[in-house]
Write a protein that holds these residues in place. Sequence first.
Motif, PDB file in Angstrom:
ATOM      1  N   MET A 164     -13.840 145.547  42.998  1.00 43.83           N
ATOM      2  CA  MET A 164     -12.409 145.801  43.302  1.00 43.83           C
ATOM      3  C   MET A 164     -11.323 145.381  42.240  1.00 43.83           C
ATOM      4  O   MET A 164     -11.417 144.289  41.741  1.00 43.83           O
ATOM      5  N   PRO A 165     -10.611 146.285  41.981  1.00 45.02           N
ATOM      6  CA  PRO A 165      -9.401 145.936  40.837  1.00 45.02           C
ATOM      7  C   PRO A 165      -8.511 144.680  41.180  1.00 45.02           C
ATOM      8  O   PRO A 165      -8.157 144.708  42.269  1.00 45.02           O
ATOM      9  N   ARG A 166      -8.126 144.392  40.242  1.00 44.69           N
ATOM     10  CA  ARG A 166      -7.126 143.186  40.599  1.00 44.69           C
ATOM     11  C   ARG A 166      -5.846 143.841  40.784  1.00 44.69           C
ATOM     12  O   ARG A 166      -5.626 145.284  40.555  1.00 44.69           O
ATOM     13  N   ALA A 167      -4.813 143.099  41.277  1.00 42.35           N
ATOM     14  CA  ALA A 167      -3.725 143.427  41.908  1.00 42.35           C
ATOM     15  C   ALA A 167      -2.955 144.168  41.000  1.00 42.35           C
ATOM     16  O   ALA A 167      -2.820 143.916  39.721  1.00 42.35           O
ATOM     17  N   GLU A 168      -1.932 145.246  41.270  1.00 40.31           N
ATOM     18  CA  GLU A 168      -0.640 145.682  40.474  1.00 40.31           C
ATOM     19  C   GLU A 168       0.069 144.668  40.490  1.00 40.31           C
ATOM     20  O   GLU A 168       0.824 144.362  41.340  1.00 40.31           O
ATOM     21  N   ARG A 169       0.327 143.602  39.505  1.00 45.36           N
ATOM     22  CA  ARG A 169       1.305 142.836  39.525  1.00 45.36           C
ATOM     23  C   ARG A 169       2.504 143.079  38.767  1.00 45.36           C
ATOM     24  O   ARG A 169       2.198 143.952  37.916  1.00 45.36           O
ATOM     25  N   ASP A 223       6.074 147.948  46.862  1.00 49.63           N
ATOM     26  CA  ASP A 223       7.112 147.244  46.061  1.00 49.63           C
ATOM     27  C   ASP A 223       8.258 146.661  46.954  1.00 49.63           C
ATOM     28  O   ASP A 223       8.241 146.995  48.050  1.00 49.63           O
ATOM     29  N   GLN A 226      -8.257 144.735  49.071  1.00 50.32           N
ATOM     30  CA  GLN A 226      -8.478 145.507  47.846  1.00 50.32           C
ATOM     31  C   GLN A 226      -7.847 145.148  46.519  1.00 50.32           C
ATOM     32  O   GLN A 226      -8.060 145.498  45.505  1.00 50.32           O
ATOM     33  N   GLY A 227      -6.899 144.136  46.677  1.00 47.65           N
ATOM     34  CA  GLY A 227      -6.325 143.707  45.521  1.00 47.65           C
ATOM     35  C   GLY A 227      -4.931 144.186  45.494  1.00 47.65           C
ATOM     36  O   GLY A 227      -4.205 143.771  44.413  1.00 47.65           O
ATOM     37  N   VAL A 228      -4.405 144.711  46.201  1.00 43.25           N
ATOM     38  CA  VAL A 228      -2.886 145.360  46.188  1.00 43.25           C
ATOM     39  C   VAL A 228      -2.029 144.327  46.735  1.00 43.25           C
ATOM     40  O   VAL A 228      -1.616 144.336  47.907  1.00 43.25           O
ATOM     41  N   ALA A 229      -1.758 143.088  45.984  1.00 45.88           N
ATOM     42  CA  ALA A 229      -1.059 142.234  46.488  1.00 45.88           C
ATOM     43  C   ALA A 229       0.301 142.484  46.902  1.00 45.88           C
ATOM     44  O   ALA A 229       0.836 141.803  47.711  1.00 45.88           O
ATOM     45  N   ASP A 230       0.998 143.385  46.070  1.00 44.01           N
ATOM     46  CA  ASP A 230       2.359 143.865  46.532  1.00 44.01           C
ATOM     47  C   ASP A 230       2.541 144.665  47.715  1.00 44.01           C
ATOM     48  O   ASP A 230       3.642 145.096  48.107  1.00 44.01           O
ATOM     49  N   ILE A 264      -4.613 152.889  42.820  1.00 44.53           N
ATOM     50  CA  ILE A 264      -4.748 152.362  44.270  1.00 44.53           C
ATOM     51  C   ILE A 264      -5.705 153.439  45.161  1.00 44.53           C
ATOM     52  O   ILE A 264      -5.638 154.598  44.734  1.00 44.53           O
ATOM     53  N   THR A 267      -3.891 149.496  37.562  1.00 42.68           N
ATOM     54  CA  THR A 267      -4.765 149.876  38.401  1.00 42.68           C
ATOM     55  C   THR A 267      -4.794 151.050  39.439  1.00 42.68           C
ATOM     56  O   THR A 267      -3.407 151.183  39.682  1.00 42.68           O
TER      57      THR A 267
END
Lengths: 335, 286
Positions: A1-6, B239, B212-216, B4, B2
Amino acid sequence: MPRAERRMVPDVTPMSYYGQPVLKAPTWKWPIAGYLFTGGLAAGTSLVGASARIRRDRRLASAASAATLCALGASSAFLIEDLGRPSRFHHMLRVVKVTSPMSVGTWIFSLFSALAGASAAAEVGERAGVPERVARPAAAVAQVGSALVAPALATYTAVLVSDTAVPAWHDARRQLPWLFAGSATASGGAMGVVLSAALAPCGGGAFAAGPRRMAVAGALVEVGADEAMHRRLRSINTGDVAKPSVDSAYATGQPRRLARAARACTVGGAAAVALAGRRDRPRTRLIAGAGALSVLSGAALQRFAIFHAGRASAADPVYTVGPQRLRLVPPAGQP
Amino acid sequence: MTIIDRSSTGTDVTLAGVGTPAYDREQRVGFFTDTSVCIGCKACEVACKEWNDVPADGLEFLGRSYDNTGRLSADTWRHVAFVEQPVATPETQAVSGMRWLMSSDVCKHCTSAACLEVCPTGALFRTEFETVVVQQDICNGCGYCVSACPFGVIDQRKGDGRVWKCTLCYDRLRGGQTPACAQACPTQSIQFGPLEQLRERAATRVDALHQQGVADARLYGEDPADGVGGFGAFFLLLDRPEVYGLPPDPVSTTRDLPGMWRMAGAAALGMLGLAAGSLLEGGRRA
């Protein structure tokens, strides 16, 4: 899985979508600001009229009654004119809703108008031949009744504008009722001074002592509440450099000009009313009368300043989003 | 940057699609707008206008992104926001690309709806589906709701004078149909159904995105403890809300109304005292 869009461009999260306002601009136009003034004027003047009636000063009582009706007439015109569908103004009378200051206000306005109208009708009746023993008590009871409703008419409008999402109005909700009460009291007293100056010839004695005290006391409350309001608005930070607090809505343009002019007119006018001299002389009448007109202008300008500052605060997303963002995430170093 | 995964919504396809909607007349229904799968096609805007006969509101070229509608208004009850922003890498701060955020905005149908509470004519009412609707034969265009809405949703229609906004397709609901925008949405970004069910589904979806890593990814308006008692139409955003033009912590203005009435009462008594003290002092007139 790709890292988050931070963290995009670091912490310059915009205040809104392409700088657009979050809130809709109030649909209210200048007649509403006008009504805030004329409604307060009607309320204040009816107090002068009732006290004159109690003191058996029938000339001042009648003149104040007429002035109250004029202010009410202007108020009705302003209120109906500003509706999107003026022909449906009577829909206001369909319901009684305590959650709607406009509904409560409609009923206060209607009750006040009915009493003020009845008082004037009784006076006209007396002149048209209705027996004095019927007409006079009726006029007195109605006029004193309207004066008891008057403070509600003068202050509900503060709740009306505060009960909105408009930052400069809602955030001033604790000060606006006092400001409006003070402004209406000052207006009423000033109207009493003007009417007294126009009515009687100079005959020594004290000139319009009661209305003058009322105008000055009202002006003091108005200015004090205005100061308290600005202090309150200054305490609500936006986190923006150029517009650091909600009070910044008063810092530029029309709101600033109107607020400054209002303060000058109110303070200068109240000083003239207070210092014009006690005895009824032409000079006293002229100075006090001019001071009273200045107090009236100050009260009107004050309402327009508040009206336009509200519009400015709704038009800029900084005032909407800034304080909310700080509420959610207080800046570092603050509890 | 990345990408989504917009292919999997984790939802039951039959629920939001054509067919019999799964709700009763007595249930609170609403929208869950999952912006992570919105492709910005604006089918919702068009379907809404078509079904509800909403008049055209001009042909503007805003020239800033693929959004020329701009905002919700009396004549736009669904609005697809299209955020286009440069993206920098955290290390170098250099712009490394662009990002697109798309979100279909709509009336929130608040639990504590300020517009409805301040309406002086009773034109705004709560339906049996707990949605908030304007009765156009009652509204007299006083504009109070416009200033009361913390989201800037409802507005006065020019040339008409009355206020208009999303009805959550009240007519379609009464006929057992799905609202037009949800029906037209090709990616199930707009999901319609009983609110309780939507809240559960949204919680699952936001968890999946976090994994999945979409922390926002975050939900906006799903919490009944928020300032408006929770939205009937809530969102999954990628966001902060303000990026989409939404207020981050909306509070219904009427929450403070009892205190305002008390303060006005005190000021009214003060005014009466001040006037009486000024005018009646000194007995009969000199």
